[in-house]
Scaffold this active site. Structure first.
Site, PDB file in Angstrom:
ATOM      1  N   HIS A 140       0.814  -1.206   0.000  1.00 12.06           N
ATOM      2  CA  HIS A 140       0.000   0.000   0.000  1.00 12.06           C
ATOM      3  C   HIS A 140       0.846   1.255   0.000  1.00 12.06           C
ATOM      4  CE1 HIS A 140      -3.673  -2.214   1.771  1.00 12.06           C
ATOM      5  NE2 HIS A 140      -3.521  -2.386   0.481  1.00 12.06           N
TER       6      HIS A 140
ATOM      7  N   GLU B 272       1.059  -9.965 -26.205  1.00 12.10           N
ATOM      8  CA  GLU B 272       2.092 -10.176 -25.182  1.00 12.10           C
ATOM      9  C   GLU B 272       2.674 -11.576 -25.283  1.00 12.10           C
ATOM     10  OE1 GLU B 272       0.818  -7.610 -21.416  1.00 12.10           O
ATOM     11  OE2 GLU B 272      -0.753  -9.005 -22.012  1.00 12.10           O
TER      12      GLU B 272
ATOM     13  N   ASP C 138       5.678  -7.722 -21.295  1.00  7.18           N
ATOM     14  CA  ASP C 138       5.441  -9.163 -21.315  1.00  7.18           C
ATOM     15  C   ASP C 138       5.934  -9.805 -22.612  1.00  7.18           C
ATOM     16  OD1 ASP C 138       4.387 -10.007 -18.835  1.00  7.18           O
ATOM     17  OD2 ASP C 138       2.575  -8.851 -19.243  1.00  7.18           O
TER      18      ASP C 138
ATOM     19  N   CYS D 142       2.199  -0.240 -25.762  1.00  8.56           N
ATOM     20  CA  CYS D 142       1.964   0.372 -24.455  1.00  8.56           C
ATOM     21  C   CYS D 142       2.870  -0.160 -23.335  1.00  8.56           C
ATOM     22  CB  CYS D 142       0.500   0.229 -24.047  1.00  8.56           C
ATOM     23  SG  CYS D 142      -0.028  -1.464 -23.836  1.00  8.56           S
TER      24      CYS D 142
HETATM   25  C1  PEP Z   1       3.101  -5.081 -20.797  1.00  8.23           C
HETATM   26  O1  PEP Z   1       3.169  -6.267 -20.520  1.00  8.23           O
HETATM   27  O2  PEP Z   1       3.946  -4.492 -21.498  1.00  8.23           O
HETATM   28  C2  PEP Z   1       1.980  -4.270 -20.298  1.00  8.23           C
HETATM   29  C3  PEP Z   1       1.750  -3.067 -20.765  1.00  8.23           C
HETATM   30  O3  PEP Z   1       1.225  -4.782 -19.299  1.00  8.23           O
HETATM   31  P1  PEP Z   1       1.725  -4.910 -17.775  1.00  8.23           P
HETATM   32  O4  PEP Z   1       3.037  -4.205 -17.672  1.00  8.23           O
HETATM   33  O5  PEP Z   1       0.664  -4.299 -16.962  1.00  8.23           O
HETATM   34  O6  PEP Z   1       1.832  -6.386 -17.631  1.00  8.23           O
HETATM   35 MG    MG Z   2       1.485  -7.209 -19.590  1.00  5.46          MG
END
Ligand code: PEP
Ligand code: MG
Length: 761
Positions: A375, A617, A641, A688
């Site tokens: 937290h 991913e 990922d 992203c």
């Molecule tokens: C990623 O895997 O790049 C992603 C944007 O998701 P997270 O980092 O939340 O797993």
């Molecule tokens: Mg991810």
């Protein structure tokens, strides 16, 4: 109120009589060593034990015999055991009491001839605990095989608390030796840790030491103590109410959520009841709180379940608060005059305690313990201060008001920095400030390349406090809203209404800018406390994200229902994480369709437009792209990922995270194929993961044809500056020319290209 003097009235229980005598010893004169000697004699006499010994922890994880009656007095300050060695060492390691009718049967038994303990068979050892730290071990032994009663063990545990206070009170001879070594205390020191939140800041160290020294352990009048305890509890509860109200006024949402949960714990009957019960055994309110806290800390030492650990540490924070209220203080924060620029250093700290330090004075946070999902990490992010955890030994290496630089980006702190380091820091800060000003000026300008190509720059978000960054950075929308983050900061599963409310607020705050909601990406390292831990050997390869959603369709449907309701007739974009095969996307989408049917049947508005996408991913999707693109409205690459699965390199493991470069030919080739496939299908593609927010990586992505990037708010400025300094045509030609030429990372070549072409990196 307890008094320091006076003997036990006749006819009271042996437990209380012993406590009363102990009080007399503590209040009496003499050195701490002399008092400790008296305490062991007293215990031996009152508990009818032939031996009573006290071992204290010395630097280097060693236990030293500090006082004894019954063992060879010559062994005092000579007999030493490692933590973990022998029965005493086992008690210290486990932080749990041990009672044995015949010690010699126990596998951990280690015989020390110099102590002369061979005739003794039965053994009780209890840890001397303060907070969650073991300070030593208190033992009793008898010649005969003896089964000690539960009550006797409890009495010994209570006495161990008194000894803990004696040690911690600074009265014990050579106390500095009892704590960690002070050697090198004045030297500049670098301590590495784990980043909880990035950024760079400097300030003066404030050591968060909420513990109050308890001077009176034994109650004179139990009713008075219960009354004091009741009053302190009420004061604590109302001061927490004020804190909740303050954060509400400040518009900080997630910490408030956490605080409200915490406030609920402050009324926990079980916990308050146990303290009252301990008072009824004859302890002062302070001692009773400490007693219950010690029990909890001992339990906590073995727990791996992060949720339970978090809950127990909530209680630890509450115990500290109660102790402070009993001492007439309001919080650790108000206990001393504080500098204006604080680097708060703590072993661990609760969210409410952190907020106690208030309005903008805390510049950074350094912890000995604490994980990225705790937290306090989430609160640190919300306060936007750099935070580094797992800094081993920081509490003993930093002195109050030491200058400290906290470098969250590189997971390190620099204590008492040398002048040249300090200069570097100042330069770096000035540079950052200048950059921030420059980026702020770009906020209203488009992310357009010199040759007129528009690149969409969006934000990755997950907390409501992230949303104001939309306006500040001028980002085009939210390209990734991580819905699991709000779930992670709650102590109970949010129902459909709570989720609807949250999504509606996100959509409302985003205004005209689009938001892409990603359905729950839990599992792996992101656990939801209330769903129960699933033991998995390889969590990253395990039951996570859409896999959980499809196996628990009610949960996913509830979330989709809330998203449909939250959109309230406005456009809605949803994407599914960790899709590995088309069938998963189809099934997830059909759950969404069912929710849309439901909304229609209930006469609720459905989204004015709907886009349903898949994250890329899992590399297996690369061989299903045409089919996927027939179904999905868009694709979003999660580079974190994708890189992890492409190179089989755990992103959470420091030995493998960062080992492979996204600018390597295989990764760039995957991006290239995705761009081609999406272009052919006429579907949007965005990126992203973290790579999208790094200038050189973003440069390569744009050069390969990616036109939408989503990143942390702090990255938008520099990526926009890079985009606006770039000409895409020649870059794309250059990348095409380089393809297949280099067997390793394109990074050096791209850096040189950027330099030669005046691209702002
Ligand atoms: C990623 O895997 O790049 C992603 C944007 O998701 P997270 O980092 O939340 O797993
Ligand atoms: Mg991810």
């Amino acid at each position: 109120m307890a008094s320091k003097t006076g003997s036990a009235p006749p006819g009271i229980s042996p437990h209380r009589r012993l406590l009363a005598r102990l009080r007399d010893v503590m209040a009496g004169s003499g050195t701490a060593q002399a008092r400790l000697d008296k305490i062991v004699r007293l215990i031996a006499a009152e508990m009818v034990a032939e031996v009573c010994s006290c071992y204290l922890i010395r630097p280097g994880e060693t236990l030293e015999l500090f006082a004894t009656v019954g063992l060879n007095p010559e062994a005092v300050h000579r007999t030493r055991l490692r933590v973990g060695e022998g029965l005493v060492g086992a008690v210290a390691r486990s932080a749990e009491s041990m009672a044995l009718a015949d010690a010699r049967d126990h596998p951990a038994f280690a015989y020390r001839p110099e102590t002369g303990e061979d005739p003794y068979r039965s053994f009780v050892g209890v840890p001397i605990l303060r907070g969650s730290k073991v300070r030593g071990v208190l033992t009793i032994q008898n010649k005969i095989r003896r089964h000690y009663a539960e009550e006797e063990i409890e009495t010994l545990q209570t006495i161990a608390m008194v000894v803990a206070e004696l040690v911690a009170g600074g009265e014990m001879g050579g106390r500095t030796e009892l704590a960690s070594s002070d050697a090198g205390a004045a030297m500049p020191t670098r301590i590495g840790g784990t980043t909880l939140n990035g950024g760079l800041a400097q300030g003066l160290a404030v050591l968060h030491r909420p513990q109050v020294t308890i001077r009176e352990m034994v109650a004179d009048n139990i009713d008075d103590e219960l009354e004091r305890f009741g009053e302190a509890t009420r004061t604590m509860q109302s001061s927490l109410d004020q804190l909740v109200a303050r954060t509400r006024k400040a518009g900080i949402d997630e910490p408030r959520d956490i605080l409200e949960t915490f406030r609920m714990f402050a009324e926990d009957r079980g916990w308050l009841g146990r303290i009252a019960e301990a008072i009824r055994t004859g302890l002062t309110a302070e001692a009773a709180i400490q007693r219950v806290r010690n029990d909890m800390s001992a339990r906590m030492a073995h727990l791996t379940d992060p949720y339970i650990r978090e809950r127990l540490s909530d209680f630890e924070e509450l115990a500290n608060r109660l102790l402070m209220h009993l001492a007439g203080r309001t919080s650790a924060a108000s206990a001393e005059a504080l500098p204006d620029e604080i680097v708060l250093v703590a072993r661990s700290i609760g969210p409410a305690e952190l907020l106690d330090y208030g309005d903008g004075r805390i510049k950074a946070l350094v912890l000995e313990e604490g994980s990225a999902t705790s937290h306090v990490a989430i609160v640190a992010r919300a306060l936007d201060i750099p935070a580094v955890s797992r800094c081993a030994g920081v509490m003993s290496q930093v002195e109050p008001l030491d200058p400290v630089i906290v470098d969250g980006d590189n997971a390190q702190i620099l204590v008492r920095p040398a002048e040249d380091v300090q200069d570097l820091f100042n330069e770096n800060q000035a540079l950052r400030a200048r950059r921030r000003r420059e980026y702020a000026e770009l906020a209203d300008l488009p992310a357009e390349t010199r040759d007129g190509l528009r690149v969409s720059l969006a934000l990755n978000a997950g907390l409501l406090v992230d949303l104001p960054h939309l306006a500040e950075t001028g980002a085009d929308g939210i390209g990734l809203y991580r819905t699991e983050i709000p779930f992670m900061v709650r102590s109970a599963y949010p129902d459909v209404d709570a989720q609807t409310d949250l999504y509606a607020r996100v959509v409302a705050q985003a205004g005209d800018k689009p938001v892409v909601f990603r359905t729950l990406d839990i599992g792996g390292d992101k656990t939801l406390p209330y769903l129960g831990e699933v033991e998995q050997e390889n969590p990253a390869l395990g039951w996570r994200a859409v896999r959980i959603g499809l196996d628990r369709p009610a949960m996913l449907r509830q979330q989709l229902r809330a998203l449909v309701r939250g959109a309230a007739g406005r456009p809605l974009s949803i994407m599914f994480p960790m899709v590995a095969e088309i069938g998963e996307f189809d099934r997830a989408r059909s759950l969404l369709d069912a929710e849309l049917d439901r909304a229609r049947a209930e006469g609720r508005p459905t989204p004015s437009s709907l886009a349903v996408g898949s994250m890329v991913e899992v590399p297996a999707l690369m061989w299903q792209l045409p089919e996927l693109l027939r179904r999905a409205d868009f694709l979003a690459v999660g580079t974190n990922d994708l890189l992890q699965y492409l190179f089989a390199a755990d992103r959470a493991n420091p030995l493998t995270a960062g080992r492979y470069d996204p600018l390597s030919p295989p990764f760039l080739s995957v991006i290239d194929q995705l761009v081609q496939a999406c272009r052919a299908a006429g579907k949007p593609l965005s990126v992203c993961g973290e790579a999208a927010g790094r200038p050189v990586e973003a440069l390569a992505l744009i050069g390969l044809g990616v036109r939408a990037l989503s990143m942390a708010p702090g990255s938008v400025g520099r990526i926009k500056a890079m985009v606006r300094s770039l000409e895409v045509g020649p870059l794309a030609d250059y990348l095409r020319m380089m393809t297949g030429r280099s067997a390793s990372s394109m990074r050096p070549a791209l850096l040189a290209y950027a330099r030669d072409h005046g691209i702002s990196i």
